[in-house]
Each structure stands twice: as structure tokens, then as C-alpha cells.
Scaffold this motif. Structure first.
Motif, PDB file in Angstrom:
ATOM      1  N   VAL A 247     -40.513  31.068  30.920  1.00  0.00           N
ATOM      2  CA  VAL A 247     -39.236  31.493  31.301  1.00  0.00           C
ATOM      3  C   VAL A 247     -38.360  30.922  32.217  1.00  0.00           C
ATOM      4  O   VAL A 247     -37.073  30.758  32.278  1.00  0.00           O
ATOM      5  CB  VAL A 247     -39.411  33.074  31.804  1.00  0.00           C
ATOM      6  N   THR A 248     -38.969  30.429  33.414  1.00  0.00           N
ATOM      7  CA  THR A 248     -38.283  29.594  34.207  1.00  0.00           C
ATOM      8  C   THR A 248     -37.579  28.221  33.526  1.00  0.00           C
ATOM      9  O   THR A 248     -36.368  27.978  33.969  1.00  0.00           O
ATOM     10  CB  THR A 248     -39.188  29.151  35.577  1.00  0.00           C
ATOM     11  N   THR A 249     -38.284  27.624  33.028  1.00  0.00           N
ATOM     12  CA  THR A 249     -37.847  26.604  32.127  1.00  0.00           C
ATOM     13  C   THR A 249     -36.809  26.972  31.360  1.00  0.00           C
ATOM     14  O   THR A 249     -35.804  26.289  31.011  1.00  0.00           O
ATOM     15  CB  THR A 249     -39.163  25.719  31.607  1.00  0.00           C
ATOM     16  N   THR A 250     -36.933  27.771  30.251  1.00  0.00           N
ATOM     17  CA  THR A 250     -35.793  28.404  29.415  1.00  0.00           C
ATOM     18  C   THR A 250     -34.708  28.679  30.167  1.00  0.00           C
ATOM     19  O   THR A 250     -33.335  28.207  29.885  1.00  0.00           O
ATOM     20  CB  THR A 250     -36.527  29.349  28.482  1.00  0.00           C
ATOM     21  N   LEU A 251     -34.821  29.355  31.286  1.00  0.00           N
ATOM     22  CA  LEU A 251     -33.457  29.902  32.078  1.00  0.00           C
ATOM     23  C   LEU A 251     -32.880  28.402  32.530  1.00  0.00           C
ATOM     24  O   LEU A 251     -31.501  28.224  32.567  1.00  0.00           O
ATOM     25  CB  LEU A 251     -34.004  30.712  33.192  1.00  0.00           C
ATOM     26  N   SER A 252     -33.463  27.512  32.970  1.00  0.00           N
ATOM     27  CA  SER A 252     -32.782  26.408  33.508  1.00  0.00           C
ATOM     28  C   SER A 252     -32.165  25.450  32.421  1.00  0.00           C
ATOM     29  O   SER A 252     -31.143  25.030  32.541  1.00  0.00           O
ATOM     30  CB  SER A 252     -34.280  25.279  34.102  1.00  0.00           C
ATOM     31  N   THR A 253     -32.834  25.543  31.323  1.00  0.00           N
ATOM     32  CA  THR A 253     -32.244  24.867  30.155  1.00  0.00           C
ATOM     33  C   THR A 253     -30.924  25.740  29.627  1.00  0.00           C
ATOM     34  O   THR A 253     -30.113  25.065  29.133  1.00  0.00           O
ATOM     35  CB  THR A 253     -33.139  24.828  28.778  1.00  0.00           C
ATOM     36  N   LEU A 254     -31.098  27.072  29.738  1.00  0.00           N
ATOM     37  CA  LEU A 254     -29.882  27.882  29.410  1.00  0.00           C
ATOM     38  C   LEU A 254     -28.610  27.658  30.233  1.00  0.00           C
ATOM     39  O   LEU A 254     -27.343  27.601  29.767  1.00  0.00           O
ATOM     40  CB  LEU A 254     -30.020  29.382  29.250  1.00  0.00           C
ATOM     41  N   THR A 255     -28.996  27.262  31.304  1.00  0.00           N
ATOM     42  CA  THR A 255     -27.780  27.297  32.280  1.00  0.00           C
ATOM     43  C   THR A 255     -27.685  25.782  32.539  1.00  0.00           C
ATOM     44  O   THR A 255     -26.584  25.487  33.518  1.00  0.00           O
ATOM     45  CB  THR A 255     -28.198  28.018  33.605  1.00  0.00           C
TER      46      THR A 255
ATOM     47  N   HIS B 201     -35.721  22.902  25.555  1.00  0.00           N
ATOM     48  CA  HIS B 201     -34.933  22.353  24.335  1.00  0.00           C
ATOM     49  C   HIS B 201     -34.081  23.476  23.610  1.00  0.00           C
ATOM     50  O   HIS B 201     -34.470  24.786  23.472  1.00  0.00           O
ATOM     51  CB  HIS B 201     -35.866  21.765  22.998  1.00  0.00           C
ATOM     52  N   TRP B 202     -32.947  23.231  23.268  1.00  0.00           N
ATOM     53  CA  TRP B 202     -31.891  23.983  22.176  1.00  0.00           C
ATOM     54  C   TRP B 202     -32.423  23.774  20.617  1.00  0.00           C
ATOM     55  O   TRP B 202     -32.724  22.754  20.237  1.00  0.00           O
ATOM     56  CB  TRP B 202     -30.535  23.637  22.483  1.00  0.00           C
ATOM     57  N   TYR B 203     -32.289  24.892  20.113  1.00  0.00           N
ATOM     58  CA  TYR B 203     -32.704  24.865  18.724  1.00  0.00           C
ATOM     59  C   TYR B 203     -31.822  25.593  17.656  1.00  0.00           C
ATOM     60  O   TYR B 203     -31.029  26.454  18.120  1.00  0.00           O
ATOM     61  CB  TYR B 203     -33.967  25.386  18.350  1.00  0.00           C
ATOM     62  N   LEU B 204     -31.032  24.826  16.557  1.00  0.00           N
ATOM     63  CA  LEU B 204     -30.584  25.644  15.520  1.00  0.00           C
ATOM     64  C   LEU B 204     -31.514  26.379  14.583  1.00  0.00           C
ATOM     65  O   LEU B 204     -32.381  25.565  14.047  1.00  0.00           O
ATOM     66  CB  LEU B 204     -29.642  24.947  14.732  1.00  0.00           C
ATOM     67  N   VAL B 205     -31.705  27.635  14.337  1.00  0.00           N
ATOM     68  CA  VAL B 205     -32.333  28.342  13.493  1.00  0.00           C
ATOM     69  C   VAL B 205     -31.823  28.682  12.282  1.00  0.00           C
ATOM     70  O   VAL B 205     -30.717  29.264  12.416  1.00  0.00           O
ATOM     71  CB  VAL B 205     -33.084  29.621  14.388  1.00  0.00           C
TER      72      VAL B 205
ATOM     73  N   THR C 176     -28.917  31.564  14.263  1.00  0.00           N
ATOM     74  CA  THR C 176     -28.777  31.505  15.156  1.00  0.00           C
ATOM     75  C   THR C 176     -29.171  30.314  16.139  1.00  0.00           C
ATOM     76  O   THR C 176     -29.892  29.417  15.478  1.00  0.00           O
ATOM     77  CB  THR C 176     -29.485  32.836  15.980  1.00  0.00           C
ATOM     78  N   CYS C 177     -28.811  30.342  17.295  1.00  0.00           N
ATOM     79  CA  CYS C 177     -29.502  29.087  18.065  1.00  0.00           C
ATOM     80  C   CYS C 177     -30.299  29.849  19.341  1.00  0.00           C
ATOM     81  O   CYS C 177     -29.999  31.020  19.658  1.00  0.00           O
ATOM     82  CB  CYS C 177     -28.038  28.497  18.914  1.00  0.00           C
ATOM     83  N   MET C 178     -30.898  28.892  19.865  1.00  0.00           N
ATOM     84  CA  MET C 178     -32.138  29.611  20.864  1.00  0.00           C
ATOM     85  C   MET C 178     -32.583  28.702  21.682  1.00  0.00           C
ATOM     86  O   MET C 178     -32.368  27.294  21.537  1.00  0.00           O
ATOM     87  CB  MET C 178     -33.166  30.192  20.303  1.00  0.00           C
ATOM     88  N   VAL C 179     -32.949  28.883  22.662  1.00  0.00           N
ATOM     89  CA  VAL C 179     -33.642  27.948  23.681  1.00  0.00           C
ATOM     90  C   VAL C 179     -35.117  28.254  23.821  1.00  0.00           C
ATOM     91  O   VAL C 179     -35.384  29.617  24.001  1.00  0.00           O
ATOM     92  CB  VAL C 179     -33.060  27.883  25.224  1.00  0.00           C
TER      93      VAL C 179
ATOM     94  N   ARG D 298     -34.192  20.817  16.383  1.00  0.00           N
ATOM     95  CA  ARG D 298     -33.950  20.703  17.682  1.00  0.00           C
ATOM     96  C   ARG D 298     -32.560  19.938  17.918  1.00  0.00           C
ATOM     97  O   ARG D 298     -32.208  18.893  17.403  1.00  0.00           O
ATOM     98  CB  ARG D 298     -35.058  19.855  18.338  1.00  0.00           C
ATOM     99  N   PHE D 299     -31.641  20.407  18.737  1.00  0.00           N
ATOM    100  CA  PHE D 299     -30.287  19.722  19.087  1.00  0.00           C
ATOM    101  C   PHE D 299     -30.456  18.223  19.316  1.00  0.00           C
ATOM    102  O   PHE D 299     -29.606  17.595  18.762  1.00  0.00           O
ATOM    103  CB  PHE D 299     -29.723  20.501  19.922  1.00  0.00           C
TER     104      PHE D 299
END
Length: 161
Positions: free
Chosen positions: A54-62, A113-117, A106-109, A130-131
Motif C-alpha cells: 500500500v505504501t509503495t502503491t501510494l507513492s507511485t500514485l502521487t 508500476h502503472w498498468y492499462l487493464v 481502466t488503469c491501475m497502480v 505496464r505503462f
């Protein structure tokens, strides 16, 4: 400008967070983008971030995407919004490059990594792209088939409904 206070009783939904994050992803850098990313981080302040994922994903999101990746993210976001097929030039983990038409959903993190799904028309199956492995994107005028985002959970081992 006045401050607006939102009740903590109505936190953002997952879909709202994903939409905000994708919008931020292609903003690039600059004062408005920085303020928007700070706002998204602020939306997560009430969460307990003891989990590394969750911490890593939040960092990637922002974090801002590199300029070339942000340009491709804009094309992807436009295809999702317009409900049009997008053509990807994609380099897989083995280094092979393919050209794929995808019904974007959708896109997700996930982690860093960011992904196009979406539904890959070449494979006839759900795929997460993966973007940073997308070399180029091309918009098309082909209508995408409707797919419910809830059925696209590539990191949870589930298949589309």
C-alpha cells in the motif's frame, strides 16, 4: 479562495481514487500538478499504511510520470473516456515487441508500476499492460466493447465476469 472541508464520513471510493490518479499521472510537473498530488496524498491521511504494498502503491500514485510515459497516459485516458480501441506497441518482459488492439477498461497502480487493464484483441483475454513497457500508443476510431471494470482484477487471480 475559501477552504472547503469535506466530511470524513464520505471517503473517496476506489473508482474515484483511480480516476484522480490517472488524471494526475499525465499532468506532468508544475505547481498545479504538485498541488493536486499533495491533495491526493492528503486523501490518504486517514489510512493506516503499515503494508509495504500500500505504501509503495501510494507513492507511485502521487509521483509524476516521465514526460514520454505521461504523453502515452493521455492517449490511454482519452481512449478510456471515449470508449475507443487503442493500439499499443508493447514490449513484453522478454523484449518481444507486438502491436495490439485493446478495449481499454481502466488503469491501475500496483506497487511501483502503472498498468492499462483491458481486453487484448490479439489474445482474446484480459491483459494488464505496464505503462513503462508501452512503446507507443495510437488512437483509433473503433468503438471498444463494453467491459465492467469489476471483472478485471489481474493481481487477484480472478477472471472477468
Amino acid at each position: 479562495m475559501a477552504n472547503v472541508v469535506k466530511s470524513p464520513a464520505s471517503p473517496l471510493t476506489t473508482a474515484e481514487i483511480a480516476a484522480l490518479a490517472l488524471s494526475l499521472a499525465h499532468l506532468g510537473s508544475g505547481p498545479q500538478a504538485d498541488a493536486a498530488r499533495h491533495g491526493l496524498r492528503h486523501a490518504f491521511e486517514h489510512l493506516e499504511l503499515e503494508d509495504d504494498v500500500v505504501t509503495t502503491t501510494l507513492s507511485t500514485l502521487t509521483a509524476p510520470l516521465p514526460a514520454p510515459v505521461a504523453d502515452r497516459a493521455r492517449t490511454i485516458a482519452s481512449a478510456i473516456t471515449s470508449r475507443l480501441v487503442i493500439r499499443l506497441h508493447y514490449r513484453d518482459v522478454s523484449g518481444r515487441v507486438t502491436v495490439r488492439d485493446v478495449d481499454p477498461v481502466t488503469c491501475m497502480v500496483h506497487r511501483e508500476h502503472w498498468y492499462l487493464v483491458g481486453m487484448c484483441r490479439m489474445r482474446g483475454a484480459i491483459r494488464a499492460f505496464r505503462f513503462d513497457r508501452i512503446i507507443a500508443t495510437e488512437p483509433t476510431f473503433v468503438p471498444a466493447r463494453a467491459h465492467r471494470p469489476e471483472g478485471f482484477l489481474p493481481f487477484q487471480g480472478k477472471r472477468a465476469a
